[in-house]
Design a protein around this motif. Sequence first.
Motif, PDB file in Angstrom:
ATOM      1  N   UNK A 296      14.125  14.545 -18.358  1.00  0.00           N
ATOM      2  CA  UNK A 296      14.949  13.786 -19.297  1.00  0.00           C
ATOM      3  C   UNK A 296      16.226  14.446 -19.675  1.00  0.00           C
ATOM      4  N   UNK A 297      17.265  14.008 -19.668  1.00  0.00           N
ATOM      5  CA  UNK A 297      18.602  14.822 -19.811  1.00  0.00           C
ATOM      6  C   UNK A 297      18.768  15.043 -21.358  1.00  0.00           C
ATOM      7  N   UNK A 298      18.990  16.422 -21.841  1.00  0.00           N
ATOM      8  CA  UNK A 298      19.209  16.821 -23.198  1.00  0.00           C
ATOM      9  C   UNK A 298      20.285  16.076 -23.605  1.00  0.00           C
ATOM     10  N   UNK A 299      21.495  15.938 -22.774  1.00  0.00           N
ATOM     11  CA  UNK A 299      22.963  15.250 -23.400  1.00  0.00           C
ATOM     12  C   UNK A 299      23.014  13.793 -23.858  1.00  0.00           C
ATOM     13  N   UNK A 300      22.297  13.227 -22.758  1.00  0.00           N
ATOM     14  CA  UNK A 300      22.278  11.649 -23.452  1.00  0.00           C
ATOM     15  C   UNK A 300      20.754  10.900 -23.708  1.00  0.00           C
ATOM     16  N   UNK A 301      19.714  12.052 -23.204  1.00  0.00           N
ATOM     17  CA  UNK A 301      18.496  11.237 -23.593  1.00  0.00           C
ATOM     18  C   UNK A 301      18.097  10.402 -22.560  1.00  0.00           C
ATOM     19  N   UNK A 302      18.681  10.221 -21.442  1.00  0.00           N
ATOM     20  CA  UNK A 302      17.983   9.405 -20.187  1.00  0.00           C
ATOM     21  C   UNK A 302      17.460  10.097 -19.341  1.00  0.00           C
ATOM     22  N   UNK A 303      16.265   9.231 -19.014  1.00  0.00           N
ATOM     23  CA  UNK A 303      15.665   9.647 -17.626  1.00  0.00           C
ATOM     24  C   UNK A 303      16.468   9.647 -16.508  1.00  0.00           C
ATOM     25  N   UNK A 304      16.193  10.688 -15.535  1.00  0.00           N
ATOM     26  CA  UNK A 304      16.674  10.515 -14.140  1.00  0.00           C
ATOM     27  C   UNK A 304      15.777  11.333 -13.275  1.00  0.00           C
ATOM     28  N   UNK A 305      16.128  10.998 -11.915  1.00  0.00           N
ATOM     29  CA  UNK A 305      15.316  11.792 -10.824  1.00  0.00           C
ATOM     30  C   UNK A 305      13.670  11.305 -10.942  1.00  0.00           C
ATOM     31  N   UNK A 306      13.565   9.942 -11.385  1.00  0.00           N
ATOM     32  CA  UNK A 306      12.067   9.715 -11.633  1.00  0.00           C
ATOM     33  C   UNK A 306      11.454   9.306 -10.140  1.00  0.00           C
ATOM     34  N   UNK A 307      10.170   9.622 -10.001  1.00  0.00           N
ATOM     35  CA  UNK A 307       9.503   9.444  -8.893  1.00  0.00           C
ATOM     36  C   UNK A 307       8.176   8.827  -9.116  1.00  0.00           C
ATOM     37  N   UNK A 308       7.662   7.961  -8.411  1.00  0.00           N
ATOM     38  CA  UNK A 308       6.333   7.396  -8.411  1.00  0.00           C
ATOM     39  C   UNK A 308       5.741   7.410  -7.192  1.00  0.00           C
ATOM     40  N   UNK A 309       4.456   8.226  -7.059  1.00  0.00           N
ATOM     41  CA  UNK A 309       3.773   8.014  -5.807  1.00  0.00           C
ATOM     42  C   UNK A 309       2.131   7.839  -6.045  1.00  0.00           C
ATOM     43  N   UNK A 310       1.885   6.768  -5.187  1.00  0.00           N
ATOM     44  CA  UNK A 310       0.540   6.122  -5.506  1.00  0.00           C
ATOM     45  C   UNK A 310      -0.306   5.897  -4.145  1.00  0.00           C
ATOM     46  N   UNK A 311      -1.378   6.511  -4.027  1.00  0.00           N
ATOM     47  CA  UNK A 311      -2.368   6.486  -2.743  1.00  0.00           C
ATOM     48  C   UNK A 311      -3.536   5.652  -2.874  1.00  0.00           C
ATOM     49  N   UNK A 312      -3.953   4.854  -1.849  1.00  0.00           N
ATOM     50  CA  UNK A 312      -5.094   4.465  -1.890  1.00  0.00           C
ATOM     51  C   UNK A 312      -5.840   4.856  -0.601  1.00  0.00           C
ATOM     52  N   UNK A 313      -6.969   5.373  -0.870  1.00  0.00           N
ATOM     53  CA  UNK A 313      -7.754   5.795   0.431  1.00  0.00           C
ATOM     54  C   UNK A 313      -8.941   5.375   0.704  1.00  0.00           C
ATOM     55  N   UNK A 314      -9.468   4.887   1.744  1.00  0.00           N
ATOM     56  CA  UNK A 314     -10.637   4.316   2.105  1.00  0.00           C
ATOM     57  C   UNK A 314     -11.205   4.759   3.564  1.00  0.00           C
ATOM     58  N   UNK A 315     -12.466   4.969   3.427  1.00  0.00           N
ATOM     59  CA  UNK A 315     -13.053   5.210   4.766  1.00  0.00           C
ATOM     60  C   UNK A 315     -14.491   4.277   4.712  1.00  0.00           C
ATOM     61  N   UNK A 316     -15.056   3.660   5.427  1.00  0.00           N
ATOM     62  CA  UNK A 316     -16.149   2.918   5.612  1.00  0.00           C
ATOM     63  C   UNK A 316     -17.437   3.748   5.734  1.00  0.00           C
ATOM     64  N   UNK A 317     -18.810   3.296   5.659  1.00  0.00           N
ATOM     65  CA  UNK A 317     -19.907   3.710   5.927  1.00  0.00           C
ATOM     66  C   UNK A 317     -19.971   3.618   7.473  1.00  0.00           C
ATOM     67  N   UNK A 318     -20.769   4.644   8.227  1.00  0.00           N
ATOM     68  CA  UNK A 318     -20.704   4.528   9.662  1.00  0.00           C
ATOM     69  C   UNK A 318     -21.429   3.032  10.160  1.00  0.00           C
ATOM     70  N   UNK A 319     -20.513   2.673  11.221  1.00  0.00           N
ATOM     71  CA  UNK A 319     -21.122   1.274  11.575  1.00  0.00           C
ATOM     72  C   UNK A 319     -21.544   1.372  12.976  1.00  0.00           C
ATOM     73  N   UNK A 320     -22.244   0.190  13.485  1.00  0.00           N
ATOM     74  CA  UNK A 320     -22.755   0.124  14.763  1.00  0.00           C
ATOM     75  C   UNK A 320     -24.134   0.272  14.868  1.00  0.00           C
ATOM     76  N   UNK A 321     -24.705  -0.143  15.850  1.00  0.00           N
ATOM     77  CA  UNK A 321     -26.396  -0.203  15.940  1.00  0.00           C
ATOM     78  C   UNK A 321     -26.549   0.834  17.181  1.00  0.00           C
ATOM     79  N   UNK A 322     -25.613   1.046  18.089  1.00  0.00           N
ATOM     80  CA  UNK A 322     -26.167   1.634  19.118  1.00  0.00           C
ATOM     81  C   UNK A 322     -25.763   3.153  19.047  1.00  0.00           C
ATOM     82  N   UNK A 323     -25.426   4.161  20.127  1.00  0.00           N
ATOM     83  CA  UNK A 323     -25.194   5.504  20.056  1.00  0.00           C
ATOM     84  C   UNK A 323     -23.735   5.688  19.584  1.00  0.00           C
TER      85      UNK A 323
END
Length: 597
Positions: free
Chosen positions: A412-439
């Motif tokens: 937030x710039x003190x001189x004009x009260x404007x936001x700058x250098x804004x960054x958004x980072x979002x992540x979704x992570x998923x892994x399944x249960x172990x699958x498969x009937x064999x070895x």
Amino acid sequence: MNVRIAVICVTVLVLSLRAQGRPDVGQPSKDTLPAREKKTGRFSRLLYQTISVTPRDKEAEMRAAKADQEYFEQFAGKKIGDIRIVRENVFNPHSKVWGERKTNAMHRITQESKIRRDLFIKPGDRFDPLLVTNNRQLIRSRSYIADANIRVIPATPDSSVVDLIVTTRDRWTIGVDLNSQSDGNTYFELYDDNILGWGNKLSVKTYFNWKNWSYGGNLFEYENPNILGSFVEGRIIAGKGFNYSDYGAEFKKEFIRPSDYTLGGYGYYRREPIDIDPLDSTINTSLAKWGVWGGKSFYIKNLKSSFFITAHYNTVLHRERPEVSQSLNPYFHNENLVLFNTGFYKEQFRTSSLIYGYGVNEDIPYGYQFSLTGGPSWGEFGNRWYLGGKFSAGNFTSFGYLRWSFALGSYLNNRDGRFYRTALVSNLNWFSNLMGKGRYRVRQFIDVNLTRGWNRMDGYRESFGFEDNAELRGLGEEIYGNNRLVVNSETVVFTPWHLYQFRFALYGFADLGILGYNGNLFKNGFYSTIGIGVRIKNEHLIFRTINIRLGFAVGRTGLLNANYFHINTEDKRQPIRYRPQKATVTDYEDNTWYGWD
């Protein structure tokens, strides 16, 4: 070109580990076999000893998923009596394999005092299942420990007191590494993560150029993960390699219990050449940086969560840098920054396997963290404020493990009260249960990254490409923007084969990415890479995972430049934690060096 000598060493070790295999019991004497049958028998025995499979027990896998919680909760509230330590060598001490016996003989097993140094559960404490699992996770996280377990033994007839048996198994921790670039600049590294069984790490890198055989310097790094049982980690790094220089020291104490404190400090100097895009030029840069931080957490029993507050001060002074102005190359601005961070968090662990490892116990964290960050900054181009917030949550579900994180921050710039250098980072992570009937055990992994920037300036790191945690594997194109979506999909087949303790995991991947400067995400460029590969890892050794990959890249215009064949070594992926760290700004990518920022 990257060449890893660890691959060569691993290959040599593979060929030597079973050089003197034991013949099968009950087989006829070799003197009674015809010559052709002798050769066939030897080959069959070698093949059987080399590649073996074990049947899969799905019921055992399901029981193991919740074994810790059910096992430890039955002892909650009891008094801890004696704590005994059982230390095991790298390989089975009764092994008939010559190479394994030699490895055990050469290895200096971790000293018992160093294992006890990592125990924050003590005799006389009340048994707390959460603290016990957290302590076990801490021991398992040491690079020189391959696995650790804690057993509970009733010590009195009325079972009001319980003894603990802590069992650890060492990992072979001496390794070498070789990295060579196309210009001839090369470094050779020798390291030991467990010097004389003390649990300390020392590495030495020697730089040279193989084209003109010039000497480039040495880089030394020393690390003590727990100084005098205080749970304070200390590191020192010093040296140079051609145009790179690094000198620094750090100490830090992390949150390791629900009610705890954190503190730390660091100071370092770095000089390095960097590539400036889009100017497509390389310049030398150098900076000096130092900082301190501290904080406290308080466990709130009714919420089963911890409230925390931290503060972090750092200052940075660039000595060599490209041209800068109020709106140009803000990464190279000299500034001071104070950040305060407060919020709530909860973190627990579930033991599983065949996720990021190859048959060893893995502690997967689940829980949440919510925090707000803010503080003043002052420097050569005026004063400003930083404001931001983060949220992350993850848990095991009926269809696998799911985690979502969201971070948003801006100045937030003190001189004009404007936001700058804004960054958004979002992540979704998923892994399944172990699958498969064999070895053959199968897991599906999906990672989604959404990154967006607003009101950015001009210059270095004000835009980004496909990199770090949002990579399109094998893509050979240089692409930049400030609006990015990446989906990484990977199907991993953990095979039942093991070749002299080296485990094999086959995988297929499909990475999709959208990147550009258009505010409408889907009006930017589309890119994709598809391929297959194999990872090879020996969990008894500290050597990195060998990765061999084939793939190609496509976009809206057809085939793109790609690294069709790639072989390298890589660090094993680590699960994402929920405990708070020192307060930092949210940006496109991690700006830390050796863990310092």
